[in-house]
Design a protein around this motif. Structure first.
Motif, PDB file in Angstrom:
ATOM      1  N   LEU A 274      -9.421  15.328   5.245  1.00  0.00           N
ATOM      2  CA  LEU A 274      -8.718  14.099   4.887  1.00  0.00           C
ATOM      3  C   LEU A 274      -7.227  14.379   4.729  1.00  0.00           C
ATOM      4  CD1 LEU A 274     -11.002  12.550   2.081  1.00  0.00           C
ATOM      5  CD2 LEU A 274     -11.019  12.012   4.512  1.00  0.00           C
ATOM      6  N   GLU A 275      -6.410  13.505   5.264  1.00  0.00           N
ATOM      7  CA  GLU A 275      -4.974  13.634   5.089  1.00  0.00           C
ATOM      8  C   GLU A 275      -4.335  12.244   5.094  1.00  0.00           C
ATOM      9  OE1 GLU A 275      -1.138  15.964   7.079  1.00  0.00           O
ATOM     10  OE2 GLU A 275      -3.186  16.543   7.601  1.00  0.00           O
ATOM     11  N   ASN A 276      -3.489  11.978   4.095  1.00  0.00           N
ATOM     12  CA  ASN A 276      -2.803  10.686   3.949  1.00  0.00           C
ATOM     13  C   ASN A 276      -3.806   9.531   3.886  1.00  0.00           C
ATOM     14  OD1 ASN A 276      -0.199  11.903   4.075  1.00  0.00           O
ATOM     15  ND2 ASN A 276      -0.341  11.953   6.298  1.00  0.00           N
ATOM     16  N   CYS A 277      -4.731   9.630   2.935  1.00  0.00           N
ATOM     17  CA  CYS A 277      -5.759   8.599   2.765  1.00  0.00           C
ATOM     18  C   CYS A 277      -5.799   8.114   1.318  1.00  0.00           C
ATOM     19  CB  CYS A 277      -7.145   9.136   3.133  1.00  0.00           C
ATOM     20  SG  CYS A 277      -7.333   9.623   4.852  1.00  0.00           S
ATOM     21  N   ILE A 278      -6.260   6.872   1.138  1.00  0.00           N
ATOM     22  CA  ILE A 278      -6.557   6.323  -0.183  1.00  0.00           C
ATOM     23  C   ILE A 278      -8.023   5.939  -0.179  1.00  0.00           C
ATOM     24  CG2 ILE A 278      -6.055   4.530  -1.871  1.00  0.00           C
ATOM     25  CD1 ILE A 278      -3.292   4.222  -0.605  1.00  0.00           C
ATOM     26  N   LEU A 279      -8.830   6.583  -1.023  1.00  0.00           N
ATOM     27  CA  LEU A 279     -10.252   6.267  -1.138  1.00  0.00           C
ATOM     28  C   LEU A 279     -10.474   5.478  -2.415  1.00  0.00           C
ATOM     29  CD1 LEU A 279     -10.399   8.461   1.067  1.00  0.00           C
ATOM     30  CD2 LEU A 279     -12.443   9.357  -0.067  1.00  0.00           C
ATOM     31  N   ASP A 280     -10.997   4.258  -2.278  1.00  0.00           N
ATOM     32  CA  ASP A 280     -11.294   3.454  -3.455  1.00  0.00           C
ATOM     33  C   ASP A 280     -12.568   3.968  -4.125  1.00  0.00           C
ATOM     34  OD1 ASP A 280     -11.128   1.455  -5.369  1.00  0.00           O
ATOM     35  OD2 ASP A 280     -10.646  -0.104  -3.905  1.00  0.00           O
ATOM     36  N   LYS A 281     -12.886   3.425  -5.283  1.00  0.00           N
ATOM     37  CA  LYS A 281     -13.965   3.953  -6.123  1.00  0.00           C
ATOM     38  C   LYS A 281     -15.304   4.030  -5.384  1.00  0.00           C
ATOM     39  CE  LYS A 281     -14.103   2.364 -10.375  1.00  0.00           C
ATOM     40  NZ  LYS A 281     -14.047   1.423 -11.517  1.00  0.00           N
ATOM     41  N   GLN A 282     -16.037   5.113  -5.654  1.00  0.00           N
ATOM     42  CA  GLN A 282     -17.399   5.346  -5.157  1.00  0.00           C
ATOM     43  C   GLN A 282     -17.507   5.417  -3.634  1.00  0.00           C
ATOM     44  OE1 GLN A 282     -18.314   2.184  -7.600  1.00  0.00           O
ATOM     45  NE2 GLN A 282     -17.940   3.626  -9.244  1.00  0.00           N
ATOM     46  N   ALA A 283     -16.399   5.667  -2.943  1.00  0.00           N
ATOM     47  CA  ALA A 283     -16.466   5.850  -1.487  1.00  0.00           C
ATOM     48  C   ALA A 283     -17.062   7.225  -1.174  1.00  0.00           C
ATOM     49  CB  ALA A 283     -15.074   5.720  -0.870  1.00  0.00           C
ATOM     50  N   VAL A 284     -17.763   7.319  -0.050  1.00  0.00           N
ATOM     51  CA  VAL A 284     -18.386   8.579   0.370  1.00  0.00           C
ATOM     52  C   VAL A 284     -17.952   8.882   1.804  1.00  0.00           C
ATOM     53  CG1 VAL A 284     -20.544   9.806   0.816  1.00  0.00           C
ATOM     54  CG2 VAL A 284     -20.392   8.218  -1.121  1.00  0.00           C
ATOM     55  N   ILE A 285     -17.430  10.079   2.025  1.00  0.00           N
ATOM     56  CA  ILE A 285     -17.094  10.532   3.381  1.00  0.00           C
ATOM     57  C   ILE A 285     -18.116  11.594   3.767  1.00  0.00           C
ATOM     58  CG2 ILE A 285     -15.286  11.412   4.894  1.00  0.00           C
ATOM     59  CD1 ILE A 285     -14.557   8.808   3.511  1.00  0.00           C
TER      60      ILE A 285
ATOM     61  N   VAL B  74       0.839  -1.198   0.000  1.00  0.00           N
ATOM     62  CA  VAL B  74       0.000   0.000   0.000  1.00  0.00           C
ATOM     63  C   VAL B  74       0.875   1.250   0.000  1.00  0.00           C
ATOM     64  CG1 VAL B  74      -1.675   1.329   1.346  1.00  0.00           C
ATOM     65  CG2 VAL B  74      -1.954  -1.135   1.111  1.00  0.00           C
ATOM     66  N   GLN B  75       1.983   1.190   0.745  1.00  0.00           N
ATOM     67  CA  GLN B  75       2.880   2.342   0.827  1.00  0.00           C
ATOM     68  C   GLN B  75       3.523   2.652  -0.522  1.00  0.00           C
ATOM     69  OE1 GLN B  75       2.675  -0.172   2.919  1.00  0.00           O
ATOM     70  NE2 GLN B  75       3.079   0.413   5.046  1.00  0.00           N
ATOM     71  N   SER B  76       3.953   1.609  -1.256  1.00  0.00           N
ATOM     72  CA  SER B  76       4.589   1.847  -2.555  1.00  0.00           C
ATOM     73  C   SER B  76       3.575   2.366  -3.580  1.00  0.00           C
ATOM     74  CB  SER B  76       5.256   0.571  -3.070  1.00  0.00           C
ATOM     75  OG  SER B  76       4.311  -0.462  -3.283  1.00  0.00           O
ATOM     76  N   TYR B  77       2.327   1.891  -3.492  1.00  0.00           N
ATOM     77  CA  TYR B  77       1.265   2.398  -4.373  1.00  0.00           C
ATOM     78  C   TYR B  77       0.986   3.871  -4.071  1.00  0.00           C
ATOM     79  CZ  TYR B  77      -3.417   3.161  -6.228  1.00  0.00           C
ATOM     80  OH  TYR B  77      -4.497   3.702  -6.888  1.00  0.00           O
TER      81      TYR B  77
ATOM     82  N   ILE C 179      -7.274  11.276   9.399  1.00  0.00           N
ATOM     83  CA  ILE C 179      -5.880  11.706   9.257  1.00  0.00           C
ATOM     84  C   ILE C 179      -4.979  10.520   9.600  1.00  0.00           C
ATOM     85  CG2 ILE C 179      -4.090  13.292  10.047  1.00  0.00           C
ATOM     86  CD1 ILE C 179      -6.251  15.309  10.687  1.00  0.00           C
ATOM     87  N   GLY C 180      -4.248  10.047   8.612  1.00  0.00           N
ATOM     88  CA  GLY C 180      -3.363   8.911   8.818  1.00  0.00           C
ATOM     89  C   GLY C 180      -1.913   9.341   8.743  1.00  0.00           C
ATOM     90  N   PRO C 181      -0.983   8.498   9.221  1.00  0.00           N
ATOM     91  CA  PRO C 181       0.441   8.810   9.080  1.00  0.00           C
ATOM     92  C   PRO C 181       0.883   8.671   7.623  1.00  0.00           C
ATOM     93  CG  PRO C 181       0.138   6.633  10.044  1.00  0.00           C
ATOM     94  CD  PRO C 181      -1.224   7.242   9.934  1.00  0.00           C
ATOM     95  N   SER C 182       1.809   9.492   7.199  1.00  0.00           N
ATOM     96  CA  SER C 182       2.233   9.460   5.804  1.00  0.00           C
ATOM     97  C   SER C 182       2.903   8.137   5.435  1.00  0.00           C
ATOM     98  CB  SER C 182       3.202  10.618   5.524  1.00  0.00           C
ATOM     99  OG  SER C 182       4.324  10.544   6.378  1.00  0.00           O
ATOM    100  N   ALA C 183       3.492   7.457   6.427  1.00  0.00           N
ATOM    101  CA  ALA C 183       4.162   6.186   6.156  1.00  0.00           C
ATOM    102  C   ALA C 183       3.185   5.013   6.088  1.00  0.00           C
ATOM    103  CB  ALA C 183       5.209   5.906   7.237  1.00  0.00           C
ATOM    104  N   TYR C 184       1.956   5.210   6.537  1.00  0.00           N
ATOM    105  CA  TYR C 184       0.975   4.120   6.534  1.00  0.00           C
ATOM    106  C   TYR C 184      -0.415   4.708   6.308  1.00  0.00           C
ATOM    107  CZ  TYR C 184      -0.413  -0.677   7.564  1.00  0.00           C
ATOM    108  OH  TYR C 184      -0.874  -1.980   7.445  1.00  0.00           O
ATOM    109  N   PRO C 185      -0.758   5.041   5.063  1.00  0.00           N
ATOM    110  CA  PRO C 185      -2.014   5.745   4.784  1.00  0.00           C
ATOM    111  C   PRO C 185      -3.254   4.911   5.109  1.00  0.00           C
ATOM    112  CG  PRO C 185      -0.966   4.990   2.750  1.00  0.00           C
ATOM    113  CD  PRO C 185       0.016   4.757   3.844  1.00  0.00           C
TER     114      PRO C 185
END
Length: 373
Positions: free
Chosen positions: A340-351, A247-250, A358-364
């Motif tokens: 939102l900070e340091n997040c990955i939202l997959d398709k069609q997600a709703v916040i 996930v980190q490399s992506y 807020i996640g750590p930059s090393a582990y989104p």
């Protein structure tokens, strides 16, 4: 290069990408705003002049099949050759599940045998790079070797307990191969790209399957090729490449594409990357929009703040929302006053409004497809 066929194996282990590969293969992973991983591989083959490309699939391949379609976007939909989608199928000899690349090739032997090309280029879908394979094929013919493997000296491609590494002599011949070492001893990292004669590949696959082997490199090239003295050579790839094995490399790869130099090297004018076309209106920036150093695809509607992020097609950012260091995939909706900070939202997600992630930059933080939070 019309005498070279391409084979892309998309059945690698994908558990390390967690929620992102629950419903899709790694080859179908969205990257860089509007592309998929497989776009770089197929485009590279087409730009090199190859006209016969086969994509071997294993599981979670519906998204990949939908994306590739008939191959029209890559001009691989003619009467002769073209794009071949090879999903797994159940027969008396094939259980429908591949334990490795050798199993996948053995199950698709009919495709290999009926193809008219004399040479075959094999690659997997874990590594993103934009190569022209013409130089590799030219060196292969000049060197007189049996098998040629593409490699890179990029230290960012090295992984403990993962990957293939080999040692070369002064003439460029491979003299030792190590696979998944705890600590790689050689600086030459394989890019999982192989070039050889098709009749040799068919022979090696047949003999490997007869011995109960599953992996082409680990079982066949390390054992049979070495024992029989097959000549294996290396070809160095000196441009940008990225391994998507976590996930980190992506996350890092997508944010790296915001760098102008990285984009120019990954998308050079002489090697365009083609993808499935989705007709959308241009992105709309409303009165309260503020966008800094971000990639915003067509169809987006921005009314909040977006900083150092990648937004795919059709994303909506409502008024008062703040998005920083995020990867937001197609058709997501970030409602009012969300942070939102340091997040990955997959398709069609709703916040939903007033949410805060807020996640750590090393582990989104990863939000699954269609999830509402």
């Amino acid at each position: 290069m019309k005498n070279v066929m391409g084979v892309i194996y998309t059945g690698e282990k994908d558990s390390f990408l967690r929620e992102l590969t629950l419903l899709r293969a790694i080859a179908a992973m969205p990257v860089a705003g509007r592309y998929r991983v497989i776009d770089f591989l197929v485009s590279g083959m087409v730009n090199s002049g190859m006209r016969n490309v086969g994509v071997i699939m294993q599981k979670n391949y519906h998204s990949l099949m939908d994306h590739l379609g008939s191959g029209k976007e890559w001009d691989l939909h003619g009467k002769n050759d073209g794009l071949y989608i090879l999903p797994p199928f159940l027969t008396r000899d094939n259980v429908g599940v591949y334990n490795g690349s050798l199993d996948a090739l053995h199950s698709n032997m009919n495709y290999l045998r009926r193809s008219r090309q004399e040479y075959v280029l094999i690659c997997n879908s874990l590594i993103v790079f934009n190569a022209n394979f013409t130089g590799m094929f030219k060196k292969y013919q000049e060197s007189g070797c049996d098998v040629m493997m593409m490699y890179t000296k990029d230290p960012d491609m090295r992984r403990p307990e993962y990957g293939t590494y080999f040692d070369l002599d002064e003439a460029g011949n491979i003299i030792d191969i190590e696979i998944d070492p705890t600590k790689p001893h050689y600086e030459n990292t394989s890019m999982e790209v192989l070039l050889m004669r098709k009749d040799l590949l068919i022979d090696l696959v047949d003999r490997g399957a007869a011995r109960g082997y599953h992996e082409l490199v680990r079982d066949v090239l390390q054992r049979i090729a070495r024992d029989e003295g097959l000549k294996m050579c290396g070809y160095e790839y000196k441009d940008l490449c990225f391994r998507l094995d976590s996930v980190q490399s992506y996350f890092k790869f997508n944010l790296d594409t915001l760098d102008t130099d990285v984009r120019h090297r990954l998308f050079p004018e002489d090697r365009p990357v083609y993808t499935k076309v989705r007709d959308e209106l241009p992105a709309r920036y409303m009165d309260d929009a503020r966008v800094v150093n971000s990639m915003v695809a067509d169809g987006c509607i921005i009314d909040g703040m977006v900083e150092h992020s990648v937004l795919f097609r059709g994303v909506k950012i409502d008024k008062g929302a703040s998005v920083k260091n995020c990867i937001i995939m197609q058709d997501c909706h970030v409602e009012e006053d969300v942070q939102l900070e340091n997040c990955i939202l997959d398709k069609q997600a709703v916040i939903k409004h007033d949410g805060k992630l807020i996640g750590p930059s090393a582990y989104p933080i990863v939000i699954s497809k269609n999830m509402v939070i």
